[in-house]
Design a protein around this motif. Structure first.
Motif: not given
Length: 174
Positions: A105-108, A110-111, A116-119, A140-141
């Motif tokens: 779940i964490c790995w999935g 991250v993207d 969400a941050w960049s857009s 993620v955390l």
């Protein structure tokens, strides 16, 4: 190893407190929204978006503490009848499964968090738009901390199995 366990316990407890404070504050928001609807015929804008994202945040902030305190779902009907060593082996297998589950779940996630941050992704339309990136990064955390908590349990249960003793209270920190 004991220092890592102690650090993990402090972090998970702090996140549990943060989740409790957030849940407490949400109560006031929901009450204000209901009163605004009933008394003034004007609800608090963005309540649905804030509450829906906050529920996700609260759940993932509490995951690490639930694992370390033994609060995760545990069915021991058959395992309880086994020898202490076998109980520890089963506990180690369960910890490994939890570790893999939360790591995936964490790995999935991250993207999605980075996107969400960049857009500059937002939830909601109109008067109040709520940014999504905090909730995505908390997922993620939270999943990383949950995976780490399961890793600590895996090591603990493997050591118990090697010594031939039972796992004790599942997930309890010692």
């Amino acid at each position: 190893m004991q220092h890592l366990r102690a650090l993990n316990d402090r972090v998970t407890r702090a996140l549990l407190v943060l989740a409790a404070v957030l849940a407490f504050l949400l109560c006031f928001l929901v009450v204000a929204d209901v009163l605004g609807r009933v008394i003034f015929n004007s609800p608090v804008k963005g309540t649905v978006e804030i509450v829906s994202l906050s529920i996700v945040v609260i759940c993932y902030l509490q995951a690490g503490f639930a694992i370390r305190s033994g609060g995760m779902l545990n069915v021991d009907m058959f395992v309880g009848k086994a020898s202490p060593r076998v109980q520890s082996v089963f506990a180690a297998v369960a910890a490994l499964a939890g570790l893999v589950f939360f790591a995936i779940i964490c790995w999935g996630s991250v993207d999605g968090a980075a996107h969400a941050w960049s857009s500059n992704e937002f939830e909601g339309e109109g008067a109040l738009r709520v940014p999504v990136w905090p909730a995505r990064f908390i997922v993620v955390l939270g999943t990383a901390l949950a995976a780490f908590s399961y890793l600590l349990l895996l090591v603990q249960h493997c050591a118990s199995a090697a010594r031939g003793v039972g796992p004790g209270v599942a997930g309890a920190s010692h």
